[in-house]
Scaffold this active site. Structure first.
Site, PDB file in Angstrom:
ATOM      1  N   ILE A   1     -10.468   1.743   7.454  1.00  0.00           N
ATOM      2  CA  ILE A   1     -10.315   1.039   8.733  1.00  0.00           C
ATOM      3  C   ILE A   1     -10.442   1.963   9.929  1.00  0.00           C
ATOM      4  O   ILE A   1     -10.380   1.500  11.069  1.00  0.00           O
ATOM      5  CB  ILE A   1      -8.961   0.303   8.795  1.00  0.00           C
TER       6      ILE A   1
ATOM      7  N   SER B   1      -9.918  13.343   9.790  1.00  0.00           N
ATOM      8  CA  SER B   1      -8.973  12.364   9.245  1.00  0.00           C
ATOM      9  C   SER B   1      -9.652  11.024   9.020  1.00  0.00           C
ATOM     10  O   SER B   1     -10.626  10.689   9.689  1.00  0.00           O
ATOM     11  CB  SER B   1      -7.784  12.181  10.197  1.00  0.00           C
ATOM     12  N   LYS B   2      -9.131  10.290   8.055  1.00  0.00           N
ATOM     13  CA  LYS B   2      -9.593   8.943   7.758  1.00  0.00           C
ATOM     14  C   LYS B   2      -8.373   8.065   7.510  1.00  0.00           C
ATOM     15  O   LYS B   2      -7.352   8.536   7.025  1.00  0.00           O
ATOM     16  CB  LYS B   2     -10.515   8.926   6.534  1.00  0.00           C
ATOM     17  N   VAL B   3      -8.500   6.785   7.836  1.00  0.00           N
ATOM     18  CA  VAL B   3      -7.406   5.833   7.661  1.00  0.00           C
ATOM     19  C   VAL B   3      -7.890   4.723   6.738  1.00  0.00           C
ATOM     20  O   VAL B   3      -8.957   4.142   6.964  1.00  0.00           O
ATOM     21  CB  VAL B   3      -6.932   5.250   9.007  1.00  0.00           C
TER      22      VAL B   3
ATOM     23  N   ASP C   1      -1.652  12.322  25.900  1.00  0.00           N
ATOM     24  CA  ASP C   1      -2.986  11.840  25.516  1.00  0.00           C
ATOM     25  C   ASP C   1      -2.948  10.332  25.301  1.00  0.00           C
ATOM     26  O   ASP C   1      -3.534   9.820  24.362  1.00  0.00           O
ATOM     27  CB  ASP C   1      -3.470  12.548  24.252  1.00  0.00           C
TER      28      ASP C   1
END
Length: 856
Positions: free
Chosen positions: A530, A536-538, A646
């Protein structure tokens, strides 16, 4: 005798003039074709359909996109959006697993990332990462990504990208070395103009593609049969077998443009010259042709006729070939060649032994040579259609002495420049750190692949044309601790050796049930990916209780210490804050190793940034509700001494109608006795960055780094920009395309921020209070929580609503104390008749009933 000579001369002149007229007519026909093409290209939809019909190749797409971009100058917002849309359309229809080794496809991806960097630098990083993963063998992809990171102030990340490009074997290596050197010299441009020229030729020749596209050219590419034939000949010349698709020649191409101006223009960050550019041939000196001829002389392989023709053309361009004679026959034996003929070049003499007394060829011999070339070209074009893929087997060669006393030199300095683009290495994931095996063509010695060329012997000289080994830069496959661990499939791939880097990285939207992640012994089934960003990956996963969660996977193999520390901070902040507020995303579990990080979190429906892009208009009540959620979440982190620094829409996710804060990657914790913190570098997103985060507030330097001050008021500015986006559909400074001008506008008090009139006056007042450049005069989070805009305004019907509520309480109170169904039915009928007659509530009876309940 003199009369015969005059007659012969006149015949020769007539023949030359006739050939010149034919050439002129040919040029006029091509110009007519180009004009027709220009008319067709006026309708972009028709052009796109035509590209899809003729093969849907990256070369045709790049040709069209470059022409479209050239016609879009000067660039404005509308044209920029149109260009980004066309580039995105090209990438959608070109599968990366098929065209990952194609240079034109790589340039399309890089250019899309560069255009996104102009529009929205935050999204551009994902596009650069996508280009790097899909087309990692091209050096300009890595250099462009490194240039982007350098422009964002990420010096370490830029250097890391260049080092990784060298490890993966990206070509040409000289381009990476130049970029690395300029990075160490602290230059703003990794490839200055003088360095771009020095690497342009090697970049083009290393690609060895018939449609050699250039990042620095905005002219149309020639994809005619002639260019395909010459490019194929060049690959045969260097020992590569021609695929069948390259052996076939198209009879007609609607995108043919053979006489377009070839010039080097600044396009992107790594401009190079085309192989068919006049500048390239001007730079082709006699030494390069000399070495090429010497190499042909030492070859014992029968080469096709087109190879000999290419070599003869090179000699003609260098001014080294004679019109006729034994030397020319040695180069190209036979006077009437056929398409199926091949020739032994064993007896070819080095170029130094050819008779070269005169540096210039006479006019007669030049014209004769040109006529022969035209005749040979016409015969070659007809023979190319019958050309089949040849598989030459190189016999063992013993060392041979050069016929010249001059030491042999490699034509190209980069040993990896001749890596065949059509050779895809077979990479099998392993648990150790060894480089993956690579399938080497038969004519290569696998042991000597990727060795440094030397001029000591012929074997060393030929090593510069070996194929480099591509090193795997993906995490080692582990059946118990990798998001890509498809246990059954992975074992099968290891046995068959069919896995590729792209296959091991990409996860389809609807993945198999065999895909799972193990975190601290708990198994999670992957549903889909998603999100992704950087390293990084989710993933959306299903836990053992059949509940949906989100797992964030972070690869730490390429991360520096600062990045690792930011992720550790994120975990610590989530653990600390989720106990105090439901506006912070929940962290259920996590696992940290030296190679990766797993974070099992609450899964949201959609992030705020995606939600805003999909919504054409925002309901005022939704905007007010989400604004209050954001204020409450940021207020909690400020109470615990944390400045996010941020904040942007992507940092908030919608979970069951509530907005929650995520991603504390670069948050900083303040000391209890301070009101601001000093950061070692400028971080944050430009469109949402506060002026004090850009301006050098401390006027001091530590370790040659500019230090900037941020405080809780900096997060207020970022929140104001988000609310501005939710109100007007853009951020306050998004309309300024140039990044430098945008930064100046943010910190310049004279630049007025526009606040168009809206019906909600309180909302407009909140925006003005948040977007104050002086942080001391800027409103605070507690003041925003008490602002009239956040409070629910009373309506005229509120008193009526309270009355209806009291009536409902009375009715329920009458029914709650009854036990038998008959009593409930009787009381309900009585109440219905009373309200139907307009009598309403009987306060005395209500009080009496309440007293009875109390006694009970």
């Amino acid at each position: 005798m003199e009369a015969e000579e005059l007659i012969g001369s006149s015949v020769t002149i007539d023949s030359i003039m006739s050939k010149m007229r034919d050439i002129k007519n040919k040029i006029n026909e091509d110009c007519t074709d180009e004009l027709s093409l220009s008319k067709i290209c006026a309708d972009h939809t028709e052009t796109v359909n035509q590209i899809m019909r003729v093969g849907n190749t990256p070369e045709n797409w790049l040709n069209f996109l470059l022409k479209l971009e050239k016609n879009s100058s000067p660039l404005n917002d509308d044209l920029l959006n149109k260009l980004i849309g066309r580039y995105s359309q090209a990438i959608e229809v070109l599968p990366p697993d098929k065209y990952g080794q194609n240079e034109s496809f790589a340039r399309i991806q890089v250019r899309l990332a560069e255009l996104k960097a102009i529009q929205e630098p935050d999204d551009a990083r994902d596009y650069f990462q996508m280009a790097r993963e899909n087309c990692k063998k091209f050096a300009f992809v890595h250099v462009s990504f490194a240039q982007f990171e350098l422009s964002q102030g990420n010096l370490k990340k830029s250097e890391q990208l260049l080092h990784k490009a060298v490890e993966t074997g990206a070509v040409p290596l000289q381009m990476l070395e130049t970029a690395m050197r300029n990075l160490h010299l602290q230059k703003k441009q990794l490839l200055p103009e003088e360095d771009k020229k020095s690497v342009s030729a090697s970049t083009v020749l290393s690609a060895q593609e018939p449609f050699s596209s250039s990042l620095g050219n905005v002219q149309n590419r020639s994809i005619s049969c002639e260019s395909r034939g010459q490019a194929g000949a060049a690959r045969v010349l260097y020992g590569e077998n021609l695929p069948p698709q390259d052996a076939e020649v198209r009879h007609q191409n609607p995108f043919k443009q053979t006489h377009a101006a070839k010039r080097s223009c600044p396009f992107g960050r790594v401009p190079v010259n085309l192989l068919n550019s006049p500048d390239f041939y001007v730079k082709t000196d006699s030494s390069a042709v000399t070495q090429l001829t010497t190499r042909l002389a030492l070859s014992s392989v029968p080469l096709p006729y087109v190879t000999c023709l290419l070599h003869l053309q090179l000699l003609a361009l260098a001014g080294l070939a004679k019109g006729s004679g034994p030397d020319r026959d040695a180069i190209l034996p036979g006077s009437r060649p056929r398409g199926s003929d091949s020739y032994e070049l064993r007896g070819l003499k080095p170029i130094q032994t050819i008779y070269l007394k005169d540096s210039l060829v006479s006019n007669e011999k030049s014209s004769e040579l040109m006529s022969d070339l035209i005749a040979l070209k016409s015969k070659t074009d007809s023979s190319l259609t019958k050309l089949e893929e040849t598989k030459p087997e190189i016999a063992e060669r013993r060392p041979m002495q050069w016929q010249s006393t001059r030491k042999p030199e490699c034509v190209f300095q980069n040993p990896a420049a001749f890596a065949p683009l059509r050779h895809v290495p077979d990479v099998t994931p392993k648990a150790d750190k060894e480089s993956p095996p690579i399938s080497v063509p038969k004519w290569l010695d696998p042991k000597s692949a990727c060795e440094t060329p030397s001029s000591s012997s012929l074997d060393d000289y030929m090593k510069c044309f070996k194929t480099p080994v591509v090193k795997n830069d993906f995490p080692p496959a582990c059946p118990s601790s990798t998001p890509y661990s498809q246990l059954a499939r992975l074992q099968q791939q290891q046995q068959q050796g069919l896995s590729t880097p792209l296959q091991s990285l990409q996860i389809s939207g609807s993945s198999s049930i065999n895909e799972c992640i193990s975190v601290n012994g708990r198994i999670y089934s992957i549903l889909k990916q998603i999100g992704s960003g950087g390293s990084s990956k989710v993933f959306q996963v299903l836990n053992e209780k059949k509940q949906i969660n989100a797992i964030k996977y972070v690869n730490l193999e390429d991360a520096d210490s600062q990045t690792i520390e930011s992720y550790r901070n994120e975990i610590a902040f989530l653990n600390k804050l989720q106990q105090h507020s439901d506006k912070i995303i929940r962290l259920y579990d996590y696992e940290i190793t030296e190679q990766y990080i797993y974070m099992v979190m609450e899964c949201g429906n959609i992030d705020l940034n995606s939600w805003l892009k999909k919504k054409k208009s925002i309901n005022p009540w939704e905007r007010k509700s989400y604004w209050k959620n954001m204020l409450e979440a940021v207020h909690i982190i400020h109470q615990h001494g944390i400045v996010h620094s941020d904040l942007k829409p992507a940092n908030f996710v919608i979970v069951d109608g509530m907005l929650k804060l995520i991603d504390f990657g670069i948050a900083n914790q303040m000391q209890p006795d301070t009101t601001s913190i000093v950061k070692d570098s400028q971080v944050g997103t430009v469109n949402y960055m506060a002026p004090e985060a850009i301006r050098d507030m401390s006027s001091s330097r530590e370790n040659s780094k500019i230090r900037t001050k941020v405080s809780p008021r900096s997060d207020v500015w970022s929140l104001g920009c988000i609310l501005y986006y939710m109100t007007y559909g853009r951020t306050p400074f998004q309309h300024i395309i140039n990044q430098v001008s945008k930064l100046h506008a943010i910190i310049n008090p004279a630049h007025e921020i526009e606040f168009p009139e809206i019906s909600e006056k309180d909302l407009r007042d909140v925006l003005k209070c948040c977007l104050v450049r002086n942080p001391k005069e800027r409103i605070s989070i507690p003041e925003l929580l008490t602002h009239p805009y956040v409070q629910i305004q009373p309506h005229p019907g509120s008193q009526m609503a309270r009355g209806a509520t009291d009536e409902m309480k009375y009715v329920l109170g009458q029914l709650v104390g009854l036990n038998s169904p008959n009593s409930i039915l009787k009381t309900a009928k009585t109440l219905y008749e009373r309200y139907n007659c307009g009598e309403g509530q009987d306060s005395s009876s209500s009080k009496t009933f309440d007293k009875k309940r109390e006694r009970k």
